[in-house]
Motif scaffolding. Sequence first.
Motif, mmCIF file in Angstrom:
data_model
loop_
_atom_site.group_PDB
_atom_site.id
_atom_site.type_symbol
_atom_site.label_atom_id
_atom_site.label_comp_id
_atom_site.label_asym_id
_atom_site.label_seq_id
_atom_site.Cartn_x
_atom_site.Cartn_y
_atom_site.Cartn_z
ATOM 1 N N ARG A 1 81.989 71.025 57.248
ATOM 2 C CA ARG A 1 83.432 71.217 57.304
ATOM 3 C C ARG A 1 84.113 70.181 58.201
ATOM 4 O O ARG A 1 85.316 70.262 58.449
ATOM 5 C CB ARG A 1 83.745 72.623 57.814
ATOM 6 N N GLU A 2 83.333 69.202 58.700
ATOM 7 C CA GLU A 2 83.899 68.159 59.564
ATOM 8 C C GLU A 2 83.635 66.763 58.993
ATOM 9 O O GLU A 2 83.558 65.783 59.714
ATOM 10 C CB GLU A 2 83.303 68.273 60.968
ATOM 11 N N ALA A 3 83.525 66.687 57.676
ATOM 12 C CA ALA A 3 83.296 65.417 56.987
ATOM 13 C C ALA A 3 84.565 64.562 57.070
ATOM 14 O O ALA A 3 85.617 65.026 57.533
ATOM 15 C CB ALA A 3 82.916 65.686 55.538
ATOM 16 N N PRO A 4 84.495 63.286 56.638
ATOM 17 C CA PRO A 4 85.673 62.424 56.682
ATOM 18 C C PRO A 4 86.897 63.061 56.021
ATOM 19 O O PRO A 4 86.815 63.589 54.914
ATOM 20 C CB PRO A 4 85.207 61.178 55.922
ATOM 21 N N GLY A 5 88.010 63.027 56.732
ATOM 22 C CA GLY A 5 89.250 63.607 56.242
ATOM 23 C C GLY A 5 89.454 65.058 56.632
ATOM 24 O O GLY A 5 90.507 65.625 56.354
ATOM 25 N N MET A 6 88.473 65.650 57.324
ATOM 26 C CA MET A 6 88.562 67.059 57.718
ATOM 27 C C MET A 6 88.617 67.155 59.240
ATOM 28 O O MET A 6 87.913 66.436 59.946
ATOM 29 C CB MET A 6 87.370 67.845 57.168
ATOM 30 N N PHE A 7 89.459 68.035 59.746
ATOM 31 C CA PHE A 7 89.638 68.163 61.189
ATOM 32 C C PHE A 7 88.381 68.731 61.855
ATOM 33 O O PHE A 7 87.601 69.456 61.237
ATOM 34 C CB PHE A 7 90.839 69.053 61.506
ATOM 35 N N ARG A 8 88.227 68.399 63.122
ATOM 36 C CA ARG A 8 87.038 68.836 63.867
ATOM 37 C C ARG A 8 87.049 70.343 64.105
ATOM 38 O O ARG A 8 88.105 70.971 64.211
ATOM 39 C CB ARG A 8 86.944 68.104 65.205
ATOM 40 N N GLU A 9 85.851 70.889 64.212
ATOM 41 C CA GLU A 9 85.663 72.288 64.588
ATOM 42 C C GLU A 9 84.733 72.362 65.791
ATOM 43 O O GLU A 9 83.951 73.310 65.937
ATOM 44 C CB GLU A 9 85.133 73.096 63.406
ATOM 45 N N HIS A 10 84.806 71.334 66.603
ATOM 46 C CA HIS A 10 84.096 71.256 67.878
ATOM 47 C C HIS A 10 85.110 70.921 68.962
ATOM 48 O O HIS A 10 86.093 70.221 68.700
ATOM 49 C CB HIS A 10 83.043 70.129 67.875
ATOM 50 N N ASP A 11 84.867 71.382 70.158
ATOM 51 C CA ASP A 11 85.656 70.924 71.293
ATOM 52 C C ASP A 11 85.093 69.595 71.782
ATOM 53 O O ASP A 11 83.887 69.333 71.671
ATOM 54 C CB ASP A 11 85.638 71.947 72.427
ATOM 55 N N ILE A 12 85.954 68.739 72.299
ATOM 56 C CA ILE A 12 85.573 67.419 72.785
ATOM 57 C C ILE A 12 85.466 67.462 74.309
ATOM 58 O O ILE A 12 86.331 68.022 74.980
ATOM 59 C CB ILE A 12 86.627 66.354 72.376
ATOM 60 N N HIS A 13 84.396 66.878 74.835
ATOM 61 C CA HIS A 13 84.241 66.822 76.287
ATOM 62 C C HIS A 13 85.360 65.974 76.893
ATOM 63 O O HIS A 13 85.860 65.038 76.250
ATOM 64 C CB HIS A 13 82.886 66.212 76.659
ATOM 65 N N PRO A 14 85.774 66.264 78.112
ATOM 66 C CA PRO A 14 86.804 65.448 78.765
ATOM 67 C C PRO A 14 86.402 63.980 78.820
ATOM 68 O O PRO A 14 85.219 63.651 78.953
ATOM 69 C CB PRO A 14 86.893 66.056 80.177
ATOM 70 N N PHE A 15 87.387 63.074 78.681
ATOM 71 C CA PHE A 15 87.120 61.646 78.777
ATOM 72 C C PHE A 15 86.879 61.251 80.230
ATOM 73 O O PHE A 15 87.108 62.041 81.150
ATOM 74 C CB PHE A 15 88.285 60.844 78.182
ATOM 75 N N ASP A 16 86.439 60.012 80.404
ATOM 76 C CA ASP A 16 86.103 59.534 81.752
ATOM 77 C C ASP A 16 87.278 59.622 82.714
ATOM 78 O O ASP A 16 87.095 59.815 83.913
ATOM 79 C CB ASP A 16 85.593 58.088 81.686
ATOM 80 N N ASP A 17 88.503 59.460 82.177
ATOM 81 C CA ASP A 17 89.681 59.495 83.049
ATOM 82 C C ASP A 17 90.170 60.917 83.307
ATOM 83 O O ASP A 17 91.179 61.120 83.977
ATOM 84 C CB ASP A 17 90.811 58.649 82.463
ATOM 85 N N GLY A 18 89.458 61.918 82.748
ATOM 86 C CA GLY A 18 89.819 63.311 82.990
ATOM 87 C C GLY A 18 90.630 63.955 81.883
ATOM 88 O O GLY A 18 90.788 65.180 81.860
ATOM 89 N N MET A 19 91.170 63.154 80.938
ATOM 90 C CA MET A 19 91.978 63.725 79.865
ATOM 91 C C MET A 19 91.078 64.544 78.928
ATOM 92 O O MET A 19 90.038 64.072 78.482
ATOM 93 C CB MET A 19 92.697 62.617 79.090
ATOM 94 N N LYS A 20 91.492 65.760 78.610
ATOM 95 C CA LYS A 20 90.705 66.636 77.743
ATOM 96 C C LYS A 20 91.493 66.944 76.479
ATOM 97 O O LYS A 20 92.588 67.495 76.547
ATOM 98 C CB LYS A 20 90.347 67.934 78.460
ATOM 99 N N PRO A 21 90.965 66.593 75.293
ATOM 100 C CA PRO A 21 91.645 66.940 74.047
ATOM 101 C C PRO A 21 91.746 68.453 73.888
ATOM 102 O O PRO A 21 90.967 69.208 74.475
ATOM 103 C CB PRO A 21 90.730 66.331 72.970
ATOM 104 N N PRO A 22 92.698 68.918 73.093
ATOM 105 C CA PRO A 22 92.899 70.364 72.936
ATOM 106 C C PRO A 22 91.723 71.043 72.244
ATOM 107 O O PRO A 22 90.925 70.392 71.554
ATOM 108 C CB PRO A 22 94.166 70.438 72.077
ATOM 109 N N ALA A 23 91.624 72.347 72.421
ATOM 110 C CA ALA A 23 90.587 73.133 71.753
ATOM 111 C C ALA A 23 90.744 73.002 70.237
ATOM 112 O O ALA A 23 91.866 72.917 69.716
ATOM 113 C CB ALA A 23 90.687 74.590 72.188
ATOM 114 N N TRP A 24 89.637 73.006 69.521
ATOM 115 C CA TRP A 24 89.679 72.678 68.093
ATOM 116 C C TRP A 24 90.554 73.620 67.251
ATOM 117 O O TRP A 24 91.167 73.149 66.278
ATOM 118 C CB TRP A 24 88.266 72.568 67.530
ATOM 119 N N PRO A 25 90.666 74.931 67.555
ATOM 120 C CA PRO A 25 91.532 75.757 66.699
ATOM 121 C C PRO A 25 93.003 75.322 66.718
ATOM 122 O O PRO A 25 93.767 75.671 65.817
ATOM 123 C CB PRO A 25 91.366 77.168 67.292
#
Length: 336
Positions: free
Chosen positions: A138-162
């Motif tokens: 369900r996360e193939a090309p063109g489909m939105f992620r269904e995983h949370d992303i770890h915070p980036f090195d600068d501390g910015m954290k992408p939103p929760a996948w839902p």
Amino acid sequence: MPRGRPSRATVYLRLENGIAELNDRLGGLPSPKEAEFIWSDIWHLEAHHSTALEGNTLVLREVEALLEQGRAVGAKPLKEYLEVQGYGSAARWVYRQALEPGDWHGGELLTVFEVRQVHARAMAPVWEVAPHPEATDREAPGMFREHDIHPFDDGMKPPAWPLVPAMVTGWVESVNGIAERLRSRTGSTPWPERLAALHQGFEQIHPFIDGNGRTGRLLLNLILVRLGYPPVIILKRERPRYLNALQRADTGDYGPLGELLARAMYDNLNRFVVPNVAGPARLVPLAALVDKEFSLAALRQAAQRGRLDAVHGPDGVWRSTRKAVQEYKRNKGKRV
């Protein structure tokens, strides 16, 4: 500021004047049919540099052979060729959509469908041999992620996948909401910095499990070309500056990223405008002298070898004249 490097305000002014000149002299951005060799050169450079920002090691001549002839020159991993092939296919689709949208398009500056389509076209080829190791079906090309992303090195954290689908819809609405101000380049905030805020907003959402950087830069160019402005190419040597500018944008400071985008836009503006206004003896960037016979890489190589009369400026840009290029054409192949 490095010596000889124009200020941010100067870059914004030059870009503004250049766009006015583009509209006055050419009636706007020429189509790929009207300026095929210019668009082709931009296509090669964009596919090369945008994938190189993500770690791809193909050199420009390998990218040109792959995109123009379908030949895998060199001995790089298959994954790298497919990354470039996918990006090149997506970029071509972006230029076509921007200039000649299909009948289904309702006139918006951007749609959610286009966001997903750009990602699908860019990532599908490489996904066949090297899918993201954590991706589900369900996360193939063109489909939105269904995983949370770890915070980036600068501390910015992408939103929760839902939250991603609603946030992408909101981002697209914000793009369309400021469309008129971008077209007219009005407002208290310099318009390149409005673009920077849009670009950072997409990257902060990080809607896909992989390929967000490539997709974000392709979407930025879809927006720009649809507005009638030149696409941007962020050079691989600018990677540290680009990442730092994105980090600054995460804190609400869009100036550095806006400046970087404006400089990149101005470089491509010269490809469209300067060939149409420069006299034969005027010294101009090599990018403005590209034609069907010589790509930018070929002219730069000729300049570096001393076969093309050119100068290397303190800003790192090679410059020559139309007259010098004609002379080089006449003498090419002769013993010097």
